[in-house]
Scaffold this motif. Structure first.
Motif, mmCIF file in Angstrom:
data_model
loop_
_atom_site.group_PDB
_atom_site.id
_atom_site.type_symbol
_atom_site.label_atom_id
_atom_site.label_comp_id
_atom_site.label_asym_id
_atom_site.label_seq_id
_atom_site.Cartn_x
_atom_site.Cartn_y
_atom_site.Cartn_z
ATOM 1 N N ALA A 1 0.834 -1.205 0.000
ATOM 2 C CA ALA A 1 0.000 0.000 0.000
ATOM 3 C C ALA A 1 0.869 1.255 0.000
ATOM 4 N N ILE A 2 1.943 1.252 0.772
ATOM 5 C CA ILE A 2 2.823 2.419 0.822
ATOM 6 C C ILE A 2 3.508 2.618 -0.518
ATOM 7 N N ILE A 3 3.981 1.544 -1.128
ATOM 8 C CA ILE A 3 4.665 1.646 -2.424
ATOM 9 C C ILE A 3 3.699 2.145 -3.503
ATOM 10 N N ASN A 4 2.450 1.656 -3.477
ATOM 11 C CA ASN A 4 1.455 2.045 -4.487
ATOM 12 C C ASN A 4 0.722 3.335 -4.131
ATOM 13 N N ARG A 5 1.110 3.975 -3.039
ATOM 14 C CA ARG A 5 0.523 5.239 -2.593
ATOM 15 C C ARG A 5 -0.985 5.111 -2.371
ATOM 16 N N ARG A 6 -1.370 4.037 -1.686
ATOM 17 C CA ARG A 6 -2.773 3.813 -1.345
ATOM 18 C C ARG A 6 -2.931 3.854 0.158
ATOM 19 N N VAL A 7 -4.156 4.106 0.620
ATOM 20 C CA VAL A 7 -4.470 4.107 2.044
ATOM 21 C C VAL A 7 -5.444 2.974 2.300
ATOM 22 N N VAL A 8 -5.116 2.123 3.269
ATOM 23 C CA VAL A 8 -5.911 0.943 3.592
ATOM 24 C C VAL A 8 -6.313 1.014 5.054
ATOM 25 N N THR A 9 -7.521 0.544 5.352
ATOM 26 C CA THR A 9 -7.987 0.508 6.736
ATOM 27 C C THR A 9 -7.015 -0.320 7.579
ATOM 28 N N GLY A 10 -6.600 0.237 8.710
ATOM 29 C CA GLY A 10 -5.649 -0.442 9.586
ATOM 30 C C GLY A 10 -4.259 0.159 9.529
ATOM 31 N N GLN B 1 -9.218 12.840 1.711
ATOM 32 C CA GLN B 1 -9.355 12.970 3.150
ATOM 33 C C GLN B 1 -9.182 11.597 3.787
ATOM 34 N N VAL B 2 -8.368 11.531 4.833
ATOM 35 C CA VAL B 2 -8.129 10.281 5.546
ATOM 36 C C VAL B 2 -8.513 10.502 7.000
ATOM 37 N N ASP B 3 -9.398 9.654 7.534
ATOM 38 C CA ASP B 3 -9.875 9.775 8.909
ATOM 39 C C ASP B 3 -9.193 8.740 9.794
ATOM 40 N N PHE B 4 -8.800 9.177 10.987
ATOM 41 C CA PHE B 4 -8.135 8.312 11.967
ATOM 42 C C PHE B 4 -8.968 8.251 13.229
ATOM 43 N N ASP B 5 -8.910 7.128 13.934
ATOM 44 C CA ASP B 5 -9.617 6.999 15.206
ATOM 45 C C ASP B 5 -8.750 7.521 16.347
ATOM 46 N N GLU B 6 -9.174 7.264 17.592
ATOM 47 C CA GLU B 6 -8.444 7.789 18.761
ATOM 48 C C GLU B 6 -7.064 7.160 18.930
ATOM 49 N N GLY C 1 -11.505 4.270 7.788
ATOM 50 C CA GLY C 1 -12.141 3.894 6.538
ATOM 51 C C GLY C 1 -11.196 4.215 5.407
ATOM 52 N N LYS C 2 -11.549 3.811 4.207
ATOM 53 C CA LYS C 2 -10.683 4.116 3.073
ATOM 54 C C LYS C 2 -10.694 5.617 2.827
ATOM 55 N N ALA C 3 -9.667 6.086 2.133
ATOM 56 C CA ALA C 3 -9.573 7.510 1.836
ATOM 57 C C ALA C 3 -10.750 7.928 0.977
ATOM 58 N N LYS C 4 -11.354 9.047 1.324
ATOM 59 C CA LYS C 4 -12.489 9.564 0.584
ATOM 60 C C LYS C 4 -11.984 10.650 -0.354
#
Length: 172
Positions: free
Chosen positions: A105-114, A150-155, A161-164
């Motif tokens: 995911a980092i290499i492909n510049r994607r954002v994945v849940t977790g 937009q990327v949302d993070f929890d506490e 969730g996936k990037a919107k």
């Protein structure tokens, strides 16, 4: 007048020990596998085997230190130690993705849940805007042509969730 050597002198010279003779060294193996070579005796709890050391003679191919005779050590018969896995590292996001998925995911510049905030910054770079509300954090990335992500993070700092992707209004 030349001196004639007597048989007693010749016999005495032949009986003298050679100056560079072999030496015996003690090989001491501890319970935890450490091996020590010494001319003194081994400590309590160590297994002893004697090793003959021959001095190096130029042109010889004999090894300086012979291989250990494993039959002399009694503690290693039939025992094969397998690696023990004690536990698995638990990341703060609960191991939702494994290391291979995270790396891809980092290499492909994607954002994945977790993914963590550090993982997202490794993939996309520093955010253009950071918003914090209550215990959640939002990263906003302004892209070309008026688009944004937009990327949302929890506490805990994990992607919820996936990037919107949204289309922002163009300044023109």
């Amino acid at each position: 007048m030349p001196l004639k050597p007597t048989p007693i002198v010749l016999t005495t010279l032949l009986c003298l020990p050679p100056a560079a003779g072999a030496t015996t060294v003690h090989r001491c193996e501890a319970e935890d596998g450490r091996i020590t070579f010494t001319t003194l005796s081994c400590t309590n709890g160590e297994r002893l085997s004697r090793q003959e050391l021959s001095p190096y003679a130029p042109g010889s191919v004999a090894p300086l230190l012979p291989e250990a005779r494993h039959e002399e050590t009694d503690g290693n018969r039939g025992k094969r130690r397998e690696p023990a896995i004690i536990g698995r590292a638990q990341d703060k996001c609960g191991n939702l993705i494994d290391a291979r998925q995270r790396r891809e995911a980092i290499i492909n510049r994607r954002v994945v849940t977790g993914m963590s905030q550090q993982d997202v910054e490794s993939a996309l770079g520093k955010p253009d805007k950071i918003t914090q509300r209550n215990s959640s954090t939002t990263y906003r990335y302004d892209l070309k042509r008026g688009r944004s992500a937009q990327v949302d993070f929890d506490e805990k700092g994990c992607v919820t969730g996936k990037a919107k992707s949204r289309i922002a209004k163009s300044p023109r």
